[in-house]
Design an enzyme around this catalytic site. Structure first.
Site, PDB file in Angstrom:
ATOM      1  N   ASN A   5      -0.245   2.685  10.241  1.00  0.00           N
ATOM      2  CA  ASN A   5      -0.584   2.135   8.929  1.00  0.00           C
ATOM      3  C   ASN A   5       0.512   2.558   7.959  1.00  0.00           C
ATOM      4  O   ASN A   5       0.570   3.721   7.559  1.00  0.00           O
ATOM      5  CB  ASN A   5      -1.955   2.658   8.472  1.00  0.00           C
ATOM      6  CG  ASN A   5      -2.304   2.200   7.068  1.00  0.00           C
ATOM      7  OD1 ASN A   5      -1.614   1.355   6.489  1.00  0.00           O
ATOM      8  ND2 ASN A   5      -3.367   2.752   6.509  1.00  0.00           N
ATOM      9  N   TRP A   6       1.357   1.596   7.603  1.00  0.00           N
ATOM     10  CA  TRP A   6       2.503   1.931   6.739  1.00  0.00           C
ATOM     11  C   TRP A   6       2.114   2.082   5.265  1.00  0.00           C
ATOM     12  O   TRP A   6       2.925   2.498   4.460  1.00  0.00           O
ATOM     13  CB  TRP A   6       3.579   0.849   6.869  1.00  0.00           C
ATOM     14  CG  TRP A   6       4.343   0.934   8.144  1.00  0.00           C
ATOM     15  CD1 TRP A   6       4.186   1.847   9.155  1.00  0.00           C
ATOM     16  CD2 TRP A   6       5.402   0.064   8.566  1.00  0.00           C
ATOM     17  NE1 TRP A   6       5.078   1.606  10.160  1.00  0.00           N
ATOM     18  CE2 TRP A   6       5.838   0.524   9.834  1.00  0.00           C
ATOM     19  CE3 TRP A   6       6.028  -1.051   8.010  1.00  0.00           C
ATOM     20  CZ2 TRP A   6       6.860  -0.096  10.535  1.00  0.00           C
ATOM     21  CZ3 TRP A   6       7.057  -1.681   8.712  1.00  0.00           C
ATOM     22  CH2 TRP A   6       7.467  -1.207   9.957  1.00  0.00           C
ATOM     23  N   LYS A   7       0.909   1.682   4.932  1.00  0.00           N
ATOM     24  CA  LYS A   7       0.471   1.715   3.519  1.00  0.00           C
ATOM     25  C   LYS A   7       1.530   1.008   2.647  1.00  0.00           C
ATOM     26  O   LYS A   7       2.111   0.031   3.101  1.00  0.00           O
ATOM     27  CB  LYS A   7       0.200   3.157   3.104  1.00  0.00           C
ATOM     28  CG  LYS A   7      -0.723   3.876   4.102  1.00  0.00           C
ATOM     29  CD  LYS A   7      -1.258   5.181   3.633  1.00  0.00           C
ATOM     30  CE  LYS A   7      -2.161   5.772   4.707  1.00  0.00           C
ATOM     31  NZ  LYS A   7      -2.790   7.012   4.326  1.00  0.00           N
ATOM     32  N   HIS A  61     -10.268   0.789   4.418  1.00  0.00           N
ATOM     33  CA  HIS A  61      -9.547   2.061   4.410  1.00  0.00           C
ATOM     34  C   HIS A  61     -10.017   2.861   3.194  1.00  0.00           C
ATOM     35  O   HIS A  61     -10.289   2.298   2.136  1.00  0.00           O
ATOM     36  CB  HIS A  61      -8.035   1.817   4.346  1.00  0.00           C
ATOM     37  CG  HIS A  61      -7.262   3.072   4.577  1.00  0.00           C
ATOM     38  ND1 HIS A  61      -7.086   4.020   3.600  1.00  0.00           N
ATOM     39  CD2 HIS A  61      -6.647   3.557   5.687  1.00  0.00           C
ATOM     40  CE1 HIS A  61      -6.397   5.036   4.105  1.00  0.00           C
ATOM     41  NE2 HIS A  61      -6.115   4.771   5.363  1.00  0.00           N
ATOM     42  N   GLU A  85      -8.560   4.499   1.048  1.00  0.00           N
ATOM     43  CA  GLU A  85      -7.791   4.272  -0.188  1.00  0.00           C
ATOM     44  C   GLU A  85      -8.267   3.002  -0.889  1.00  0.00           C
ATOM     45  O   GLU A  85      -8.265   2.920  -2.119  1.00  0.00           O
ATOM     46  CB  GLU A  85      -6.291   4.228   0.147  1.00  0.00           C
ATOM     47  CG  GLU A  85      -5.769   5.622   0.469  1.00  0.00           C
ATOM     48  CD  GLU A  85      -4.642   5.684   1.484  1.00  0.00           C
ATOM     49  OE1 GLU A  85      -3.996   4.657   1.730  1.00  0.00           O
ATOM     50  OE2 GLU A  85      -4.424   6.779   2.046  1.00  0.00           O
ATOM     51  N   GLU A 125     -11.720   8.179   9.839  1.00  0.00           N
ATOM     52  CA  GLU A 125     -10.683   8.876   9.077  1.00  0.00           C
ATOM     53  C   GLU A 125     -11.347   9.751   8.010  1.00  0.00           C
ATOM     54  O   GLU A 125     -11.699   9.252   6.927  1.00  0.00           O
ATOM     55  CB  GLU A 125      -9.758   7.873   8.393  1.00  0.00           C
ATOM     56  CG  GLU A 125      -9.040   6.949   9.349  1.00  0.00           C
ATOM     57  CD  GLU A 125      -7.749   6.407   8.746  1.00  0.00           C
ATOM     58  OE1 GLU A 125      -6.684   6.700   9.296  1.00  0.00           O
ATOM     59  OE2 GLU A 125      -7.812   5.713   7.712  1.00  0.00           O
ATOM     60  N   GLY A 171      -3.295  12.490   4.868  1.00  0.00           N
ATOM     61  CA  GLY A 171      -2.123  12.910   4.096  1.00  0.00           C
ATOM     62  C   GLY A 171      -2.127  14.365   3.671  1.00  0.00           C
ATOM     63  O   GLY A 171      -1.337  14.782   2.829  1.00  0.00           O
ATOM     64  N   SER A 194      -3.669  12.753   9.309  1.00  0.00           N
ATOM     65  CA  SER A 194      -2.681  13.801   9.629  1.00  0.00           C
ATOM     66  C   SER A 194      -2.344  13.905  11.124  1.00  0.00           C
ATOM     67  O   SER A 194      -2.047  14.997  11.617  1.00  0.00           O
ATOM     68  CB  SER A 194      -3.135  15.160   9.090  1.00  0.00           C
ATOM     69  OG  SER A 194      -3.173  15.130   7.685  1.00  0.00           O
ATOM     70  N   GLY A 213      -0.633   7.379   9.641  1.00  0.00           N
ATOM     71  CA  GLY A 213       0.027   7.044   8.380  1.00  0.00           C
ATOM     72  C   GLY A 213       1.439   7.606   8.350  1.00  0.00           C
ATOM     73  O   GLY A 213       2.363   7.045   8.947  1.00  0.00           O
ATOM     74  N   GLY A 214       1.611   8.730   7.684  1.00  0.00           N
ATOM     75  CA  GLY A 214       2.938   9.326   7.460  1.00  0.00           C
ATOM     76  C   GLY A 214       3.817   9.402   8.709  1.00  0.00           C
ATOM     77  O   GLY A 214       5.011   9.081   8.648  1.00  0.00           O
TER      78      GLY A 214
END
Ligand code: 13P
Length: 275
Positions: A32-34, A117, A119, A188, A194, A233, A254-255
């Site tokens: 997930n590149w956001k 998600h 967010e 999640e 994150g 994470s 993600g990251g």
């Protein structure tokens, strides 16, 4: 006269051969590149990942920002690496400025879509009902929804997380019924996203089992048909340990998915040959 030891050895060999010919467990490894990356970085990333030998049991999915989806369509047309969108409109079509419909995503060759998600839930006010409608919209166009659910730290510490996860799943079930078995669920925990903090493996195991049992009780889906990803994470250091937990069927990353090298290392770690 055959010795007892010989018989035991034969039996052991037989069991081992059965075991090694057992189908390798499949994992879904999703990025997930956001709201990150550029068109140039996207092209470079795809070029690198396309060179990687990814076994069939690692289903690779990338969720780039909307504007880069056509690059995926162009570069991955005949590739087994799949892609999807990070969100979708709950409405079919019409006067909804800024929204992107499921039909448009289908046009762009999306196989998956993220729904709910945390967010989106937290920053854009997506209620469980909105998430449920988005999930239904994707299914109407044969796009597989990845429904994200998760509790906050406060809810975890107050031991209310089962209730929270159930409310999030129930809304989707109410909207789509048994089609819930066509969805992938991504667990999640909000407090792990994150932050570099992951739940203990026992907590991941317990929560995934809880979600799995809910899905089975709702839809009667078979033991192996439920697909539950873990997200929050995930990185090269922890992915193997988390992969060993029962009812973890993959990852939403993600990251650690923003650099091709990191993402490919994660895929390599999940390969049985580890190379
Ligand atoms: P991180 O891997 O950066 O914690 O993000 C997880 C996530 O939100 C994936 O959807």
């Amino acid at each position: 006269m055959v010795e007892k030891r010989e018989i035991e050895s034969l039996v052991r060999k037989h069991i081992e051969s059965k075991f090694s010919s057992r189908k390798q467990k499949e994992y879904i490894v999703a990025a997930n590149w956001k709201m990150n990356m550029s068109a140039k970085e996207t092209r470079r990333f795809i070029e690198k990942v396309k060179e990687e030998k990814i076994p069939d049991y690692l289903k690779t999915v990338i969720f780039p920002p909307y504007p880069y989806l056509p690059i995926f369509q162009e570069m991955l047309r005949y590739d087994k690496i799949t892609y999807g969108a990070q969100d979708v409109a709950k409405e079919e079509k019409g006067a909804y400025t800024g929204e992107v419909s499921a039909a448009m995503l289908a046009d762009l060759g999306c196989s998956y879509v993220l729904a709910g998600h945390s967010e989106r839930r937290n920053y854009y006010g997506e209620t469980p009902e909105i998430v449920a409608r988005k999930t239904a919209a994707a299914l109407r166009y044969h796009i597989r929804p990845v429904v994200c659910i998760g509790e906050t730290l406060e809810e975890r510490q107050g031991n209310r997380y089962h209730e929270v996860l159930k409310v999030q799943l129930d809304a989707v079930r109410q909207e789509i019924g048994d089609a819930l078995s066509d969805c992938i669920i991504a667990y999640e925990p909000v407090w792990a996203i994150g932050t570099g903090v992951i739940p203990g493996l026992d907590q991941i195991g317990e929560t995934h089992r809880f979600i799995h049992e809910l899905l089975v009780s709702y839809t009667g889906i078979s033991e192996r048909a439920s697909r539950i990803l873990y997200g929050g994470s995930v990185n090269e250091k922890n992915v193997k340990d988390i992969a060993s937990v029962q009812f973890v069927d993959g990852f939403l990353i993600g990251g650690a998915s923003l650099k091709a090298e990191n993402f490919m290392n994660i895929l390599r770690l999940l390969r049985v040959d580890g190379s």
